[in-house]
Design a protein around this motif. Sequence first.
Motif, PDB file in Angstrom:
ATOM      1  N   GLU A  51       0.827  -1.202   0.000  1.00 47.53           N
ATOM      2  CA  GLU A  51       0.000   0.000   0.000  1.00 47.53           C
ATOM      3  C   GLU A  51       0.863   1.254   0.000  1.00 47.53           C
ATOM      4  OE1 GLU A  51      -2.514  -0.376   3.375  1.00 47.53           O
ATOM      5  OE2 GLU A  51      -3.741  -1.961   2.474  1.00 47.53           O
ATOM      6  N   GLU A  78       2.294   1.663  -3.413  1.00 49.96           N
ATOM      7  CA  GLU A  78       1.263   2.095  -4.361  1.00 49.96           C
ATOM      8  C   GLU A  78       0.955   3.572  -4.179  1.00 49.96           C
ATOM      9  OE1 GLU A  78      -3.405   1.177  -4.775  1.00 49.96           O
ATOM     10  OE2 GLU A  78      -2.096  -0.594  -4.827  1.00 49.96           O
ATOM     11  N   GLU A  79       0.889   4.029  -2.917  1.00 49.08           N
ATOM     12  CA  GLU A  79       0.637   5.443  -2.658  1.00 49.08           C
ATOM     13  C   GLU A  79       1.776   6.300  -3.194  1.00 49.08           C
ATOM     14  OE1 GLU A  79      -0.015   5.874   1.510  1.00 49.08           O
ATOM     15  OE2 GLU A  79      -1.935   4.816   1.467  1.00 49.08           O
ATOM     16  N   SER A  80       3.013   5.855  -2.999  1.00 47.06           N
ATOM     17  CA  SER A  80       4.145   6.648  -3.470  1.00 47.06           C
ATOM     18  C   SER A  80       4.162   6.693  -4.994  1.00 47.06           C
ATOM     19  CB  SER A  80       5.462   6.099  -2.929  1.00 47.06           C
ATOM     20  OG  SER A  80       5.703   4.804  -3.437  1.00 47.06           O
ATOM     21  N   VAL A  81       3.809   5.592  -5.641  1.00 46.57           N
ATOM     22  CA  VAL A  81       3.750   5.576  -7.106  1.00 46.57           C
ATOM     23  C   VAL A  81       2.661   6.514  -7.591  1.00 46.57           C
ATOM     24  CG1 VAL A  81       3.150   4.148  -9.096  1.00 46.57           C
ATOM     25  CG2 VAL A  81       4.754   3.296  -7.398  1.00 46.57           C
ATOM     26  N   SER A  82       1.496   6.499  -6.938  1.00 46.88           N
ATOM     27  CA  SER A  82       0.412   7.381  -7.368  1.00 46.88           C
ATOM     28  C   SER A  82       0.777   8.841  -7.111  1.00 46.88           C
ATOM     29  CB  SER A  82      -0.899   7.021  -6.664  1.00 46.88           C
ATOM     30  OG  SER A  82      -0.789   7.251  -5.267  1.00 46.88           O
ATOM     31  N   ASP A  83       1.494   9.124  -6.003  1.00 42.88           N
ATOM     32  CA  ASP A  83       1.940  10.490  -5.734  1.00 42.88           C
ATOM     33  C   ASP A  83       2.906  10.970  -6.815  1.00 42.88           C
ATOM     34  OD1 ASP A  83       0.403  10.561  -3.464  1.00 42.88           O
ATOM     35  OD2 ASP A  83       2.079  10.185  -2.079  1.00 42.88           O
ATOM     36  N   ALA A 132       3.096   9.848  -9.857  1.00 43.56           N
ATOM     37  CA  ALA A 132       2.332  10.006 -11.094  1.00 43.56           C
ATOM     38  C   ALA A 132       1.544  11.310 -11.064  1.00 43.56           C
ATOM     39  CB  ALA A 132       1.398   8.823 -11.289  1.00 43.56           C
ATOM     40  N   ASP A 133       0.916  11.639  -9.928  1.00 40.23           N
ATOM     41  CA  ASP A 133       0.171  12.891  -9.809  1.00 40.23           C
ATOM     42  C   ASP A 133       1.099  14.090  -9.994  1.00 40.23           C
ATOM     43  OD1 ASP A 133      -2.148  11.502  -9.382  1.00 40.23           O
ATOM     44  OD2 ASP A 133      -2.101  11.723  -7.176  1.00 40.23           O
ATOM     45  N   ASN A 134       2.286  14.023  -9.393  1.00 40.89           N
ATOM     46  CA  ASN A 134       3.244  15.123  -9.533  1.00 40.89           C
ATOM     47  C   ASN A 134       3.669  15.290 -10.989  1.00 40.89           C
ATOM     48  OD1 ASN A 134       3.175  15.651  -6.803  1.00 40.89           O
ATOM     49  ND2 ASN A 134       4.996  14.455  -6.332  1.00 40.89           N
ATOM     50  N   LYS A 135       3.908  14.174 -11.690  1.00 41.64           N
ATOM     51  CA  LYS A 135       4.301  14.249 -13.097  1.00 41.64           C
ATOM     52  C   LYS A 135       3.181  14.863 -13.933  1.00 41.64           C
ATOM     53  CE  LYS A 135       8.390  12.381 -13.037  1.00 41.64           C
ATOM     54  NZ  LYS A 135       9.570  13.103 -13.427  1.00 41.64           N
TER      55      LYS A 135
END
Length: 108
Positions: free
Chosen positions: A66, A69-74, A76-79
């Motif tokens: 989890e 996954e949160e760090s990957v989504s963060d 992705a959001d930043n990109k």
Amino acid sequence: LVIILPLAILFIYNIVVFVKMIMDNKVAKATEKAGGGTAGMSEDEIKQKIIDEYLAKQQSESTKAEVAEESVSDVADNKVEESANDVAKEDKEVVVEEKPEDNDGKEK
């Protein structure tokens, strides 16, 4: 011979049983000292301990997943935000640019 032979066989058998008992005791002490800790526990208690350790491991792995996954989504959001900001900057630069003029001063 009839009396001595059975006594010798019984004596050897008792020595073998005694040596096995000593070796089992040493093995039990060594596993307990090494952290096995299952000496003196019933089979059901051992199974329950194994199940608890397995569930704890699964819980920690799911927590790690989890967090990843949160760090990957963060990221992705930043990109996405960075690319949106870049597009917005490029649009502003395009609007700010003046229209090219001919050598005689007229616009095309």
